[in-house]
Write a protein that holds these residues in place. Structure first.
Motif, PDB file in Angstrom:
ATOM      1  N   ASN A 108       0.950  -1.667   0.179  1.00  0.00           N
ATOM      2  CA  ASN A 108      -0.080   0.288   0.049  1.00  0.00           C
ATOM      3  C   ASN A 108       1.094   1.322  -0.671  1.00  0.00           C
ATOM      4  OD1 ASN A 108      -2.296  -1.707  -0.092  1.00  0.00           O
ATOM      5  ND2 ASN A 108      -3.010  -0.957   1.822  1.00  0.00           N
ATOM      6  N   ILE A 122       2.312   1.896  -3.315  1.00  0.00           N
ATOM      7  CA  ILE A 122       0.998   2.514  -4.159  1.00  0.00           C
ATOM      8  C   ILE A 122       0.373   4.304  -4.088  1.00  0.00           C
ATOM      9  CG2 ILE A 122      -1.709   2.202  -4.758  1.00  0.00           C
ATOM     10  CD1 ILE A 122      -1.804  -1.146  -3.604  1.00  0.00           C
ATOM     11  N   ARG A 173      -9.386  -5.901  -4.662  1.00  0.00           N
ATOM     12  CA  ARG A 173      -9.541  -4.606  -5.283  1.00  0.00           C
ATOM     13  C   ARG A 173      -8.761  -3.481  -4.131  1.00  0.00           C
ATOM     14  NH1 ARG A 173     -15.936  -2.709  -6.126  1.00  0.00           N
ATOM     15  NH2 ARG A 173     -15.263  -3.220  -8.448  1.00  0.00           N
ATOM     16  N   ILE A 174      -8.511  -3.140  -4.961  1.00  0.00           N
ATOM     17  CA  ILE A 174      -7.688  -1.356  -4.454  1.00  0.00           C
ATOM     18  C   ILE A 174      -7.926  -0.177  -4.444  1.00  0.00           C
ATOM     19  CG2 ILE A 174      -5.178  -0.602  -4.632  1.00  0.00           C
ATOM     20  CD1 ILE A 174      -4.034  -2.996  -5.337  1.00  0.00           C
ATOM     21  N   ARG A 190      -7.303  -1.959   0.666  1.00  0.00           N
ATOM     22  CA  ARG A 190      -6.961  -3.659  -0.740  1.00  0.00           C
ATOM     23  C   ARG A 190      -7.947  -4.365   0.272  1.00  0.00           C
ATOM     24  NH1 ARG A 190      -1.481  -5.326  -2.794  1.00  0.00           N
ATOM     25  NH2 ARG A 190      -1.220  -3.310  -1.631  1.00  0.00           N
ATOM     26  N   VAL A 223      -4.465   4.587   1.083  1.00  0.00           N
ATOM     27  CA  VAL A 223      -5.156   3.397   0.282  1.00  0.00           C
ATOM     28  C   VAL A 223      -5.567   2.450   0.903  1.00  0.00           C
ATOM     29  CG1 VAL A 223      -3.675   1.756  -1.485  1.00  0.00           C
ATOM     30  CG2 VAL A 223      -2.931   3.858  -1.790  1.00  0.00           C
ATOM     31  N   ASN A 266     -11.749   3.734  -7.068  1.00  0.00           N
ATOM     32  CA  ASN A 266     -11.292   2.506  -7.210  1.00  0.00           C
ATOM     33  C   ASN A 266      -9.845   2.398  -8.654  1.00  0.00           C
ATOM     34  OD1 ASN A 266     -13.049   1.006  -5.995  1.00  0.00           O
ATOM     35  ND2 ASN A 266     -14.090   1.001  -7.440  1.00  0.00           N
TER      36      ASN A 266
END
Length: 107
Positions: A3, A6, A71-72, A91, A89, A63
């Motif tokens: 995360n 990301i 799903r992130i 997930r 973030v 999304n």
């Protein structure tokens, strides 16, 4: 990808101080914007080490993608001047295959 990685990639595209309009435009162009979660409240930080509290005055949810059962999503939080102050973030793993939830944020 963690995360935090990301989040760093999202911060490179939408640095702290970016306007709500600019972030919203990016999310719409990428097809990430979740219309039902565009609101006039910040997102709840969900760090299990501390109490949940509200981050910001306004927020957008996007999304980022679905990767198999995962799903992130990301949440962009804005201050009262509509300037970005935080990105979280999240997930989520499909409950039919297990249950996982992970949320990173840094102020």
């Amino acid at each position: 990808m963690h995360n935090s990685s990301i989040r760093e990639a999202l911060l490179a595209q939408t640095p702290i101080g970016t306007t709500l309009a600019e972030v919203c435009s990016l999310l719409e162009r990428r097809g990430w914007l979740v219309q039902c979660n565009v609101g006039n409240a910040g997102f709840f930080r969900q760090d299990f080490a501390t109490k949940n509290d509200l981050a910001g005055r306004f927020s957008l949810q996007g999304n980022i993608g679905d990767y198999g059962p995962m799903r992130i999503s990301a949440f962009w939080s804005f201050d009262s001047n509509n300037l970005l102050i935080n990105i979280g973030v999240l997930r989520i793993l499909d409950v039919t295959l297990g249950n996982s939830r992970s949320f990173d944020y840094i102020l």
